[in-house]
Scaffold this motif. Structure first.
Motif, PDB file in Angstrom:
ATOM      1  N   UNK A  70      55.698  -8.504  35.311  1.00 41.78           N
ATOM      2  CA  UNK A  70      54.714  -9.687  34.844  1.00 41.78           C
ATOM      3  C   UNK A  70      53.159  -9.449  34.933  1.00 41.78           C
ATOM      4  N   UNK A  71      52.711  -8.874  35.789  1.00 36.72           N
ATOM      5  CA  UNK A  71      51.499  -8.359  35.797  1.00 36.72           C
ATOM      6  C   UNK A  71      50.988  -7.557  34.749  1.00 36.72           C
ATOM      7  N   UNK A  72      51.981  -6.810  34.317  1.00 33.80           N
ATOM      8  CA  UNK A  72      51.763  -5.853  33.034  1.00 33.80           C
ATOM      9  C   UNK A  72      51.754  -6.503  31.850  1.00 33.80           C
ATOM     10  N   UNK A  73      52.682  -7.569  31.680  1.00 33.89           N
ATOM     11  CA  UNK A  73      52.374  -8.231  30.507  1.00 33.89           C
ATOM     12  C   UNK A  73      51.365  -9.244  30.250  1.00 33.89           C
ATOM     13  N   UNK A  96      47.730 -24.803  25.655  1.00 33.36           N
ATOM     14  CA  UNK A  96      48.935 -24.067  25.373  1.00 33.36           C
ATOM     15  C   UNK A  96      49.549 -23.287  26.461  1.00 33.36           C
ATOM     16  N   UNK A  97      48.526 -22.566  27.012  1.00 32.24           N
ATOM     17  CA  UNK A  97      48.718 -21.809  28.452  1.00 32.24           C
ATOM     18  C   UNK A  97      49.561 -22.496  29.286  1.00 32.24           C
ATOM     19  N   UNK A  98      49.147 -23.694  29.718  1.00 31.28           N
ATOM     20  CA  UNK A  98      49.948 -24.599  30.746  1.00 31.28           C
ATOM     21  C   UNK A  98      51.250 -24.997  30.309  1.00 31.28           C
ATOM     22  N   UNK A  99      51.388 -25.130  28.908  1.00 27.90           N
ATOM     23  CA  UNK A  99      52.709 -25.707  28.509  1.00 27.90           C
ATOM     24  C   UNK A  99      53.502 -24.435  28.673  1.00 27.90           C
ATOM     25  N   UNK A 100      53.208 -23.225  28.367  1.00 30.20           N
ATOM     26  CA  UNK A 100      53.930 -21.957  28.421  1.00 30.20           C
ATOM     27  C   UNK A 100      54.298 -21.737  29.918  1.00 30.20           C
ATOM     28  N   UNK A 101      53.109 -22.084  30.839  1.00 31.34           N
ATOM     29  CA  UNK A 101      53.615 -21.919  32.191  1.00 31.34           C
ATOM     30  C   UNK A 101      54.630 -22.790  32.753  1.00 31.34           C
ATOM     31  N   UNK A 124      60.000 -15.289  34.207  1.00 31.30           N
ATOM     32  CA  UNK A 124      58.623 -14.691  35.014  1.00 31.30           C
ATOM     33  C   UNK A 124      57.740 -14.367  34.097  1.00 31.30           C
ATOM     34  N   UNK A 125      58.319 -13.572  32.952  1.00 32.17           N
ATOM     35  CA  UNK A 125      57.487 -13.104  31.838  1.00 32.17           C
ATOM     36  C   UNK A 125      56.593 -14.095  31.223  1.00 32.17           C
ATOM     37  N   UNK A 126      57.249 -15.204  30.796  1.00 34.49           N
ATOM     38  CA  UNK A 126      56.662 -16.449  30.296  1.00 34.49           C
ATOM     39  C   UNK A 126      55.600 -16.957  31.008  1.00 34.49           C
ATOM     40  N   UNK A 127      55.945 -17.206  32.322  1.00 33.66           N
ATOM     41  CA  UNK A 127      54.729 -17.546  33.237  1.00 33.66           C
ATOM     42  C   UNK A 127      53.552 -16.675  33.327  1.00 33.66           C
ATOM     43  N   UNK A 128      53.750 -15.484  33.004  1.00 36.83           N
ATOM     44  CA  UNK A 128      52.664 -14.426  33.342  1.00 36.83           C
ATOM     45  C   UNK A 128      51.844 -14.772  32.124  1.00 36.83           C
ATOM     46  N   UNK A 129      52.223 -14.973  30.944  1.00 41.75           N
ATOM     47  CA  UNK A 129      51.598 -15.430  29.839  1.00 41.75           C
ATOM     48  C   UNK A 129      50.755 -16.753  29.927  1.00 41.75           C
ATOM     49  N   UNK A 130      51.475 -17.674  30.631  1.00 40.74           N
ATOM     50  CA  UNK A 130      50.772 -18.940  31.012  1.00 40.74           C
ATOM     51  C   UNK A 130      49.675 -18.593  31.794  1.00 40.74           C
ATOM     52  N   UNK A 131      49.520 -18.015  32.579  1.00 39.79           N
ATOM     53  CA  UNK A 131      48.670 -17.490  33.512  1.00 39.79           C
ATOM     54  C   UNK A 131      47.206 -17.279  32.981  1.00 39.79           C
TER      55      UNK A 131
END
Length: 416
Positions: A70-73, A96-101, A124-131
């Motif tokens: 996740x950190x690498x993504x 958009x990030x909050x929706x993705x998170x 976990x990958x999708x949540x890392x994008x939302x962060x």
């Protein structure tokens, strides 16, 4: 900020500050609160059925893969997401990030029900994008402040992130124990929903829009930045790398040097003390330093202090003297964060603050990910080698501190 025309920026409303800091908290808490749930799902007797069928070594590998990917993504995509926020609208991209998170927190709940490791991994990958909402919120703070005010706002950013790191795992552990491994994900989902609502209630200050510019270009904002941005970015990485080396070395130092178990009270109080000292330092020290000296001199001073502290931590003969050295070092390390983030922000243009904050977040993530692997290797050579390397790192960062331009020096003196 290179394109600022006034040293008297309007103060951000308290409601806006609260919402932005809550979004920043989510960016860190989404990782730390869910750690106990992942441990429960992979490494305990309550593990997923597919994990229970694996040897413990394979489960540990799977756990490490899920947690480190996740950190690498995030490191790869966050700078580009922030460029879109700078180019179009920070509020819209944060939404958009909050929706993705939120989606990233819902997916693990279904993964637990279905017993799917793949779905858990994807969540976990999708949540890392939302962060990515975290550095964008930082950019709004940086874009609307200067001098001591900016350093103070960045101090509170570090306070929020430290609180998530210090208390998030404890909260996640309690929720997991009471309600099962789904509970931490529900808690983070609730935080994401609250952040979404707050974001649409508050007013975001008008940003400088970068029109007719390719958001995929990272060279363009670099060409607009002041000289010294890359050294400041290197300082972010080196300082986080150095602190993480010692922070992770603690788990080796206490049991091997003084036979103090990581399950014992000394370790628990020691880690709690680090969090309390760092939070208290962030609230007062950076702003106090900037009333006495310019930003660059203050930054060099605390980096020098951090280096001395790391040397003391490496040579202390008893647990008590180690605690004393830890208090000094934690004060210096905590105080350096808002100073070098402010130095980085000052060298990016108004319209590139999201990009600059995203790059700093990427450096933080890269530093902590690398040290998770390297600390164990260094310890196999010598128990205190990671801490000595950390001392060298702070010396290197002190050397890299660029000079403060006369324009920024005048702004810093006139701002409050």
């Amino acid at each position: 900020m290179t394109s600022t025309t006034s040293t008297d920026l309007p103060q951000l409303p308290k409601a806006t500050l609260f919402a932005l800091y809550f979004i920043i908290f989510l960016g860190s808490a989404g990782f730390f609160i869910t750690i106990p749930a992942y441990v429960n799902l992979f490494l305990t007797d309550h593990s997923l059925a597919i994990a229970q069928a694996m040897p413990l070594e394979d489960r540990r590998t799977l756990f490490g893969t899920v947690m480190s990917a996740a950190p690498f993504i995030s490191m790869f995509f966050t700078p580009f997401i922030a460029r879109f926020a700078d180019r179009y609208s920070r509020k819209f991209v944060m939404t958009l990030c909050l929706v993705v998170a939120a989606i990233g927190f819902v997916m693990p709940v279904y993964a637990i029900i279905a017993g799917s490791v793949a779905l858990l991994f994807a969540g976990n990958m999708i949540n890392s994008l939302g962060s990515a909402s975290q550095p964008i919120a930082q950019a709004i703070l940086a874009d609307n402040s200067q001098g001591k005010t900016k350093a103070t706002l960045m101090s509170f950013v570090a306070v929020v992130m430290t609180a998530a790191m210090s208390f998030g795992p404890a909260l996640g552990s309690k929720l997991t124990a009471l309600y099962g491994p789904q509970a931490p994900f529900y808690a983070c989902l609730l935080i994401a929903i609250v952040c979404f609502i707050l974001l649409h209630i508050i007013q975001i200050p008008k940003q400088t829009i970068l029109k007719q510019e390719n958001p995929f270009s990272l060279a363009t904002p670099l060409s607009r930045s002041q000289k010294g941005l890359l050294p400041c970015l290197a300082i972010v990485f080196i300082c986080q790398f150095s602190w993480s080396l010692y922070f992770q070395n603690i788990s080796f130092i206490l049991p091997q040097k003084w036979q103090l178990a990581v399950e014992g009270e000394f370790y628990q109080y020691f880690m709690l003390a680090i969090g309390i000292v760092m939070i208290a330092s962030l609230l007062f020290i950076p702003r106090l330093l900037l009333t006495w000296m310019p930003l660059t001199r203050a930054l060099k001073s605390v980096l020098c202090g951090a280096s001395i502290g790391m040397i003391l931590l490496a040579i202390t003969p008893t647990p008590v003297t180690h605690v004393i050295a830890m208090i000094w070092t934690s004060i210096m390390v905590a105080s350096s964060f808002p100073l070098y983030i402010t130095a980085l922000s000052d060298r990016a243009s108004d319209g590139d603050q999201g990009w600059a904050m995203a790059l700093s977040s990427a450096m933080v993530g890269l530093a902590w990910t690398l040290t998770g692997y390297l600390t164990a290797i260094f310890v196999n050579i010598d128990l205190m080698l990671p801490t000595f390397i950390a001392a060298l790192g702070y010396v290197t960062a002190m050397i890299l501190v660029p000079r403060q331009s006369s324009i920024k020096l005048q702004e810093a003196k006139s701002s409050s």
